[in-house]
Design an enzyme around this catalytic site. Structure first.
Site, PDB file in Angstrom:
ATOM      1  N   LYS A 122       3.599   4.894  -6.694  1.00  0.00           N
ATOM      2  CA  LYS A 122       2.561   5.721  -6.069  1.00  0.00           C
ATOM      3  C   LYS A 122       1.375   4.875  -5.614  1.00  0.00           C
ATOM      4  O   LYS A 122       0.220   5.199  -5.859  1.00  0.00           O
ATOM      5  CB  LYS A 122       2.107   6.811  -7.035  1.00  0.00           C
ATOM      6  N   CYS A 123       1.670   3.795  -4.931  1.00  0.00           N
ATOM      7  CA  CYS A 123       0.667   2.820  -4.510  1.00  0.00           C
ATOM      8  C   CYS A 123       0.674   2.726  -2.986  1.00  0.00           C
ATOM      9  O   CYS A 123       1.697   2.990  -2.352  1.00  0.00           O
ATOM     10  CB  CYS A 123       1.022   1.460  -5.131  1.00  0.00           C
ATOM     11  N   GLY A 124      -0.429   2.333  -2.417  1.00  0.00           N
ATOM     12  CA  GLY A 124      -0.470   2.127  -0.975  1.00  0.00           C
ATOM     13  C   GLY A 124       0.504   1.054  -0.508  1.00  0.00           C
ATOM     14  O   GLY A 124       0.919   1.042   0.646  1.00  0.00           O
ATOM     15  N   PHE A 125       0.885   0.165  -1.415  1.00  0.00           N
ATOM     16  CA  PHE A 125       1.838  -0.901  -1.080  1.00  0.00           C
ATOM     17  C   PHE A 125       3.287  -0.519  -1.377  1.00  0.00           C
ATOM     18  O   PHE A 125       4.199  -1.312  -1.126  1.00  0.00           O
ATOM     19  CB  PHE A 125       1.489  -2.186  -1.843  1.00  0.00           C
ATOM     20  N   THR A 126       3.518   0.687  -1.902  1.00  0.00           N
ATOM     21  CA  THR A 126       4.868   1.113  -2.261  1.00  0.00           C
ATOM     22  C   THR A 126       5.867   0.960  -1.107  1.00  0.00           C
ATOM     23  O   THR A 126       7.023   0.590  -1.355  1.00  0.00           O
ATOM     24  CB  THR A 126       4.860   2.563  -2.804  1.00  0.00           C
TER      25      THR A 126
END
Length: 159
Positions: free
Chosen positions: A35-39
Protein backbone atom coordinates in the site's frame (compact mmCIF):
# COMPACT_ATOMS: atom_id res chain seq x y z
CA UNK A 1 34.18 -12.45 5.06
CA UNK A 2 30.41 -12.49 5.52
CA UNK A 3 28.25 -12.53 2.39
CA UNK A 4 24.53 -12.53 1.69
CA UNK A 5 24.80 -16.30 1.26
CA UNK A 6 25.57 -16.72 4.98
CA UNK A 7 22.01 -15.81 6.02
CA UNK A 8 18.70 -17.62 6.37
CA UNK A 9 15.24 -16.10 6.02
CA UNK A 10 11.70 -17.41 6.11
CA UNK A 11 9.89 -17.46 2.80
CA UNK A 12 6.34 -16.15 2.43
CA UNK A 13 5.01 -19.60 3.40
CA UNK A 14 7.03 -19.67 6.63
CA UNK A 15 9.71 -22.13 5.46
CA UNK A 16 13.35 -21.42 6.31
CA UNK A 17 15.41 -20.62 3.22
CA UNK A 18 19.19 -20.83 3.29
CA UNK A 19 20.27 -17.96 1.04
CA UNK A 20 23.32 -20.00 0.01
CA UNK A 21 20.95 -21.62 -2.51
CA UNK A 22 21.39 -18.40 -4.53
CA UNK A 23 25.18 -18.74 -4.64
CA UNK A 24 26.42 -17.93 -8.15
CA UNK A 25 23.42 -15.71 -8.95
CA UNK A 26 23.11 -11.94 -9.12
CA UNK A 27 20.47 -10.74 -6.64
CA UNK A 28 18.33 -7.67 -6.25
CA UNK A 29 17.05 -7.57 -2.66
CA UNK A 30 14.12 -5.21 -2.05
CA UNK A 31 11.98 -4.30 0.95
CA UNK A 32 8.42 -4.12 -0.34
CA UNK A 33 4.96 -2.95 0.69
CA UNK A 34 1.49 -3.40 -0.81
CA UNK A 35 0.00 0.00 0.00
CA UNK A 36 2.82 2.37 -0.94
CA UNK A 37 3.18 4.94 -3.69
CA UNK A 38 6.05 2.80 -4.99
CA UNK A 39 4.00 -0.43 -4.99
CA UNK A 40 3.65 -0.30 -8.82
CA UNK A 41 7.39 -1.08 -8.86
CA UNK A 42 6.35 -4.72 -8.36
CA UNK A 43 5.59 -4.67 -12.09
CA UNK A 44 9.10 -3.41 -12.91
CA UNK A 45 10.72 -5.88 -10.52
CA UNK A 46 8.84 -8.74 -12.18
CA UNK A 47 9.84 -7.49 -15.65
CA UNK A 48 13.53 -7.27 -14.71
CA UNK A 49 13.32 -10.72 -13.11
CA UNK A 50 11.77 -12.19 -16.27
CA UNK A 51 14.32 -10.49 -18.52
CA UNK A 52 17.40 -11.76 -16.67
CA UNK A 53 16.44 -14.90 -14.75
CA UNK A 54 17.72 -17.23 -17.48
CA UNK A 55 21.14 -15.57 -17.05
CA UNK A 56 21.29 -16.22 -13.31
CA UNK A 57 19.39 -13.28 -11.80
CA UNK A 58 16.91 -13.32 -8.91
CA UNK A 59 14.77 -10.69 -7.21
CA UNK A 60 14.17 -11.34 -3.51
CA UNK A 61 11.26 -9.41 -2.02
CA UNK A 62 11.06 -8.75 1.72
CA UNK A 63 7.73 -7.23 2.81
CA UNK A 64 8.10 -4.68 5.60
CA UNK A 65 5.51 -2.71 7.60
CA UNK A 66 7.90 -0.17 9.15
CA UNK A 67 7.15 2.72 6.81
CA UNK A 68 3.73 4.29 7.23
CA UNK A 69 2.21 0.87 8.06
CA UNK A 70 1.96 0.27 4.31
CA UNK A 71 2.21 -3.52 4.57
CA UNK A 72 -0.60 -4.34 7.01
CA UNK A 73 -1.52 -7.77 5.62
CA UNK A 74 -0.32 -11.18 6.69
CA UNK A 75 1.90 -13.30 4.47
CA UNK A 76 -1.01 -15.03 2.69
CA UNK A 77 -2.61 -11.67 1.85
CA UNK A 78 0.71 -10.25 0.65
CA UNK A 79 1.39 -13.25 -1.58
CA UNK A 80 -2.10 -13.14 -3.09
CA UNK A 81 -1.92 -9.37 -3.66
CA UNK A 82 1.43 -9.61 -5.45
CA UNK A 83 0.39 -12.51 -7.65
CA UNK A 84 -3.04 -11.16 -8.60
CA UNK A 85 -2.08 -7.53 -9.16
CA UNK A 86 1.44 -7.81 -10.55
CA UNK A 87 1.96 -11.45 -11.58
CA UNK A 88 4.87 -11.72 -9.15
CA UNK A 89 6.60 -15.07 -9.24
CA UNK A 90 10.01 -14.04 -7.93
CA UNK A 91 10.72 -15.22 -4.36
CA UNK A 92 8.87 -13.40 -1.60
CA UNK A 93 9.83 -13.76 2.03
CA UNK A 94 8.00 -13.32 5.32
CA UNK A 95 7.42 -9.84 6.68
CA UNK A 96 10.52 -8.45 8.43
CA UNK A 97 11.87 -5.32 10.06
CA UNK A 98 14.70 -3.64 8.14
CA UNK A 99 15.58 -1.04 10.81
CA UNK A 100 15.79 -0.96 14.60
CA UNK A 101 16.55 -3.53 17.25
CA UNK A 102 14.51 -6.22 15.49
CA UNK A 103 16.01 -5.67 12.03
CA UNK A 104 16.60 -8.94 10.20
CA UNK A 105 20.32 -9.90 10.27
CA UNK A 106 20.38 -9.91 6.46
CA UNK A 107 19.31 -6.26 6.42
CA UNK A 108 21.85 -5.33 9.07
CA UNK A 109 24.49 -6.79 6.75
CA UNK A 110 23.11 -5.07 3.63
CA UNK A 111 23.07 -1.67 5.36
CA UNK A 112 26.59 -2.13 6.71
CA UNK A 113 27.93 -3.09 3.29
CA UNK A 114 26.13 -0.36 1.32
CA UNK A 115 25.28 2.70 3.42
CA UNK A 116 22.89 5.23 2.00
CA UNK A 117 23.23 8.92 1.33
CA UNK A 118 25.82 10.65 3.52
CA UNK A 119 26.74 7.32 5.09
CA UNK A 120 23.32 6.76 6.66
CA UNK A 121 22.70 3.10 7.36
CA UNK A 122 18.94 3.20 7.95
CA UNK A 123 16.62 2.17 5.15
CA UNK A 124 14.56 5.29 4.51
CA UNK A 125 11.46 3.82 2.85
CA UNK A 126 9.84 0.92 1.02
CA UNK A 127 11.44 -0.33 -2.21
CA UNK A 128 15.03 0.41 -1.24
CA UNK A 129 17.08 -1.97 -3.39
CA UNK A 130 20.41 -3.72 -2.89
CA UNK A 131 22.29 -5.27 -5.82
CA UNK A 132 24.41 -8.30 -4.93
CA UNK A 133 27.02 -9.97 -7.16
CA UNK A 134 27.44 -13.70 -7.81
CA UNK A 135 29.84 -13.95 -4.85
CA UNK A 136 27.24 -12.59 -2.41
CA UNK A 137 28.88 -9.20 -2.03
CA UNK A 138 26.70 -6.09 -1.89
CA UNK A 139 27.62 -3.94 -4.89
CA UNK A 140 25.21 -1.02 -4.74
CA UNK A 141 22.22 0.45 -2.89
CA UNK A 142 19.39 2.19 -4.74
CA UNK A 143 16.77 4.63 -3.47
CA UNK A 144 13.06 3.82 -3.52
CA UNK A 145 12.67 6.31 -6.38
CA UNK A 146 15.07 4.29 -8.58
CA UNK A 147 12.86 2.25 -10.88
CA UNK A 148 13.85 -1.39 -11.39
CA UNK A 149 14.17 -0.99 -15.17
CA UNK A 150 16.73 1.80 -14.60
CA UNK A 151 19.05 -0.75 -12.94
CA UNK A 152 19.43 -2.84 -16.12
CA UNK A 153 22.95 -1.65 -17.00
CA UNK A 154 24.24 -2.38 -13.48
CA UNK A 155 22.58 -5.83 -13.52
CA UNK A 156 24.00 -6.65 -16.95
CA UNK A 157 27.55 -5.76 -15.83
CA UNK A 158 27.29 -8.41 -13.10
CA UNK A 159 25.78 -11.07 -15.35
Amino acid sequence: MTTVFDFTAQDIAGKDVDLSQYRGKVLLIVNTASKCGFTPQYKGLQAVFEKYRERGFEVLGFPCNQFGHQEPGDEAQISEFCELNFGVDFPLFGKIDVNGDDAHPLYRHLKDEAPGLLGSKAVKWNFTKFLVNRDGQVVKRYAPTDKPEALAKDIEKLL
